[in-house]
Scaffold this motif. Sequence first.
Motif, PDB file in Angstrom:
ATOM      1  N   GLU A 116       6.852   3.036   1.872  1.00  0.00           N
ATOM      2  CA  GLU A 116       6.464   2.812   0.486  1.00  0.00           C
ATOM      3  C   GLU A 116       5.531   3.938   0.075  1.00  0.00           C
ATOM      4  OE1 GLU A 116       6.266  -0.461   2.204  1.00  0.00           O
ATOM      5  OE2 GLU A 116       4.871   0.421   3.615  1.00  0.00           O
ATOM      6  N   GLU A 131       6.331  -2.779  18.419  1.00  0.00           N
ATOM      7  CA  GLU A 131       5.939  -3.850  17.506  1.00  0.00           C
ATOM      8  C   GLU A 131       6.969  -4.000  16.400  1.00  0.00           C
ATOM      9  OE1 GLU A 131       1.951  -2.197  16.760  1.00  0.00           O
ATOM     10  OE2 GLU A 131       2.667  -1.463  14.829  1.00  0.00           O
ATOM     11  N   ARG A 191      -2.942 -11.553  13.299  1.00  0.00           N
ATOM     12  CA  ARG A 191      -2.598 -11.806  11.892  1.00  0.00           C
ATOM     13  C   ARG A 191      -1.925 -13.160  11.727  1.00  0.00           C
ATOM     14  NH1 ARG A 191      -0.478  -5.622  10.822  1.00  0.00           N
ATOM     15  NH2 ARG A 191      -2.557  -4.673  10.680  1.00  0.00           N
ATOM     16  N   PHE A 212       2.581   5.318   2.401  1.00  0.00           N
ATOM     17  CA  PHE A 212       3.086   5.171   3.764  1.00  0.00           C
ATOM     18  C   PHE A 212       4.569   5.551   3.800  1.00  0.00           C
ATOM     19  CE2 PHE A 212       3.409   2.483   7.784  1.00  0.00           C
ATOM     20  CZ  PHE A 212       2.365   3.100   8.454  1.00  0.00           C
ATOM     21  N   SER A 236       4.740  -4.147   3.353  1.00  0.00           N
ATOM     22  CA  SER A 236       4.046  -2.871   3.471  1.00  0.00           C
ATOM     23  C   SER A 236       4.099  -2.349   4.899  1.00  0.00           C
ATOM     24  CB  SER A 236       2.594  -3.085   3.014  1.00  0.00           C
ATOM     25  OG  SER A 236       1.986  -1.874   2.665  1.00  0.00           O
ATOM     26  N   ALA A 237       5.276  -2.440   5.517  1.00  0.00           N
ATOM     27  CA  ALA A 237       5.422  -2.041   6.922  1.00  0.00           C
ATOM     28  C   ALA A 237       4.360  -2.742   7.775  1.00  0.00           C
ATOM     29  CB  ALA A 237       5.330  -0.521   7.073  1.00  0.00           C
ATOM     30  N   ILE A 238       4.157  -4.019   7.488  1.00  0.00           N
ATOM     31  CA  ILE A 238       3.088  -4.780   8.147  1.00  0.00           C
ATOM     32  C   ILE A 238       3.567  -5.298   9.504  1.00  0.00           C
ATOM     33  CG2 ILE A 238       1.471  -6.702   7.961  1.00  0.00           C
ATOM     34  CD1 ILE A 238       1.968  -6.639   4.914  1.00  0.00           C
ATOM     35  N   THR A 239       2.865  -4.919  10.543  1.00  0.00           N
ATOM     36  CA  THR A 239       3.218  -5.359  11.887  1.00  0.00           C
ATOM     37  C   THR A 239       2.846  -6.834  12.086  1.00  0.00           C
ATOM     38  OG1 THR A 239       2.819  -3.143  12.719  1.00  0.00           O
ATOM     39  CG2 THR A 239       2.814  -4.932  14.347  1.00  0.00           C
ATOM     40  N   TRP A 255      -4.224  -1.259   1.052  1.00  0.00           N
ATOM     41  CA  TRP A 255      -4.066  -1.953   2.334  1.00  0.00           C
ATOM     42  C   TRP A 255      -5.065  -3.093   2.544  1.00  0.00           C
ATOM     43  CZ3 TRP A 255      -0.406  -2.664   5.677  1.00  0.00           C
ATOM     44  CH2 TRP A 255      -0.680  -3.060   6.983  1.00  0.00           C
ATOM     45  N   GLN A 284      -5.754   4.850   9.882  1.00  0.00           N
ATOM     46  CA  GLN A 284      -5.954   4.045   8.679  1.00  0.00           C
ATOM     47  C   GLN A 284      -6.673   2.763   9.081  1.00  0.00           C
ATOM     48  OE1 GLN A 284      -2.401   2.870   6.506  1.00  0.00           O
ATOM     49  NE2 GLN A 284      -3.618   1.937   4.859  1.00  0.00           N
ATOM     50  N   ASP A 314       0.889  -1.161   0.000  1.00  0.00           N
ATOM     51  CA  ASP A 314       0.000   0.000   0.000  1.00  0.00           C
ATOM     52  C   ASP A 314       0.925   1.209   0.000  1.00  0.00           C
ATOM     53  OD1 ASP A 314      -1.960   1.956   0.468  1.00  0.00           O
ATOM     54  OD2 ASP A 314      -1.786   1.698   2.634  1.00  0.00           O
ATOM     55  N   THR A 340      -5.352  -1.010  10.651  1.00  0.00           N
ATOM     56  CA  THR A 340      -3.937  -0.956  11.044  1.00  0.00           C
ATOM     57  C   THR A 340      -3.811  -1.080  12.558  1.00  0.00           C
ATOM     58  OG1 THR A 340      -4.028   1.454  11.230  1.00  0.00           O
ATOM     59  CG2 THR A 340      -3.300   0.545   9.112  1.00  0.00           C
ATOM     60  N   THR A 341      -2.589  -1.271  13.001  1.00  0.00           N
ATOM     61  CA  THR A 341      -2.355  -1.330  14.440  1.00  0.00           C
ATOM     62  C   THR A 341      -2.523   0.069  15.054  1.00  0.00           C
ATOM     63  OG1 THR A 341       0.018  -1.126  14.002  1.00  0.00           O
ATOM     64  CG2 THR A 341      -0.839  -3.352  14.373  1.00  0.00           C
ATOM     65  N   ASP A 374       2.099   4.869  12.729  1.00  0.00           N
ATOM     66  CA  ASP A 374       3.428   4.364  13.067  1.00  0.00           C
ATOM     67  C   ASP A 374       4.413   5.526  13.262  1.00  0.00           C
ATOM     68  OD1 ASP A 374       1.907   2.208  12.333  1.00  0.00           O
ATOM     69  OD2 ASP A 374       3.519   1.160  11.305  1.00  0.00           O
ATOM     70  N   TYR A 398       7.790  -5.064  12.193  1.00  0.00           N
ATOM     71  CA  TYR A 398       7.302  -5.343  10.841  1.00  0.00           C
ATOM     72  C   TYR A 398       7.885  -6.659  10.336  1.00  0.00           C
ATOM     73  CZ  TYR A 398       6.455  -0.222  10.611  1.00  0.00           C
ATOM     74  OH  TYR A 398       6.054   1.070  10.839  1.00  0.00           O
TER      75      TYR A 398
HETATM   76  N1  ARG Z   1       2.294  -1.144  10.832  1.00  0.00           N
HETATM   77  C1  ARG Z   1       0.892  -0.883  10.741  1.00  0.00           C
HETATM   78  C2  ARG Z   1       0.138  -2.173  10.628  1.00  0.00           C
HETATM   79  O1  ARG Z   1       0.683  -3.159  10.243  1.00  0.00           O
HETATM   80  C3  ARG Z   1       0.523   0.027   9.613  1.00  0.00           C
HETATM   81  C4  ARG Z   1       1.048  -0.370   8.287  1.00  0.00           C
HETATM   82  C5  ARG Z   1       0.448   0.394   7.158  1.00  0.00           C
HETATM   83  N2  ARG Z   1       1.205   0.177   5.993  1.00  0.00           N
HETATM   84  C6  ARG Z   1       0.959   0.792   4.824  1.00  0.00           C
HETATM   85  N3  ARG Z   1       1.781   0.606   3.850  1.00  0.00           N
HETATM   86  N4  ARG Z   1      -0.099   1.514   4.696  1.00  0.00           N
HETATM   87  O2  ARG Z   1      -1.026  -2.238  10.870  1.00  0.00           O
END
Ligand code: ARG
Length: 293
Positions: free
Chosen positions: A72, A241, A130, A68, A122-125, A105, A169, A65, A172-173, A213, A243
């Motif tokens: 990205e 947390e 999950r 961010f 995608s900076a995914i926690t 996202w 968002q 996504d 998201t976390t 974040d 990623y």
């Molecule tokens: N780190 C947070 C999560 O995993 C937000 C990540 C949002 N990443 C993005 N590319 N929009 O929930």
Amino acid sequence: MKKRISNIHVFMLLLGLLVLAACGTSTNDEENATSGDAGTTDNAPAEGTNDEAAEEKPVLRIGTDAAFAPFEYMETGEMVGFDVDLLAAVMEEAGYEYELEDAGWDPLFAYLQSEDLDLGVSAITITEERLESYDFSAPYFQSTHMIVFNEGGSITSANDLEGIKIGVQTGTTGEEAAEKIVGENNENISKYDTTAVAFLALANGDIEAVVTDNVVAAEYVKNNPNAGVEAITDEENFESEYYGYMFPKGSEIVDEISAALTTVIENGTYNEIYQEWFGNEAEIDKLLEAAQE
Ligand code: ARG
């Protein structure tokens, strides 16, 4: 007449080729007898098979996504960011070609579940929840949350989110972190498809604070000196947390990609990319320690 001549030519040509082939074989045999290297190349169908397998590696479909920054985002029509550069290094290490797609996202999660994507970066926690539905690589970045708000606002801790209009968002976390303070589905929380749109809503005055974040929050404040915003964190209320790369549950490439990521972290490449984006040294030991947990 002409035809007969050409037939003879063809016959002689074939004969010549046969003789050459025979010579070639015997030469190779001699080489094989004297040179271990040549022997390995010529007599190792197993290796040939491996080469073919390497060529057959699928082109990975990777989703993100791209709204961010600095992880990205789009810049003059191109996807850029820390994640984008790190991914390139990891894929090179793992020997995969890939296509990085700006899926968005929410769709990212759906496409991974339906296996229309092989991997999400995608900076995914990495979260317990999950992990029930997806697999994750080793952790590659530590994060926490920050609150971005208009300068001069009286927010000194996450508890001050109570009673004000908050933007997050969706899914998201950051959403979780805000809801932990003010309660799930509190009517003061507005949920946006992207974090970039949440920032726009703050600039427009639709909301009074964005929870996201920490690195993304700090980047927004830094890049928008005229927006008149500031950001604070709250170590008591916001958790640490990590990623990770997210895969469909049961994916067969998790270990391979995760190992390549770890190699890139250990061999200094990660730190180079980290310094390019963040200007300081990455805490590699802490990251590798987190991977053991
Ligand atoms: N780190 C947070 C999560 O995993 C937000 C990540 C949002 N990443 C993005 N590319 N929009 O929930």
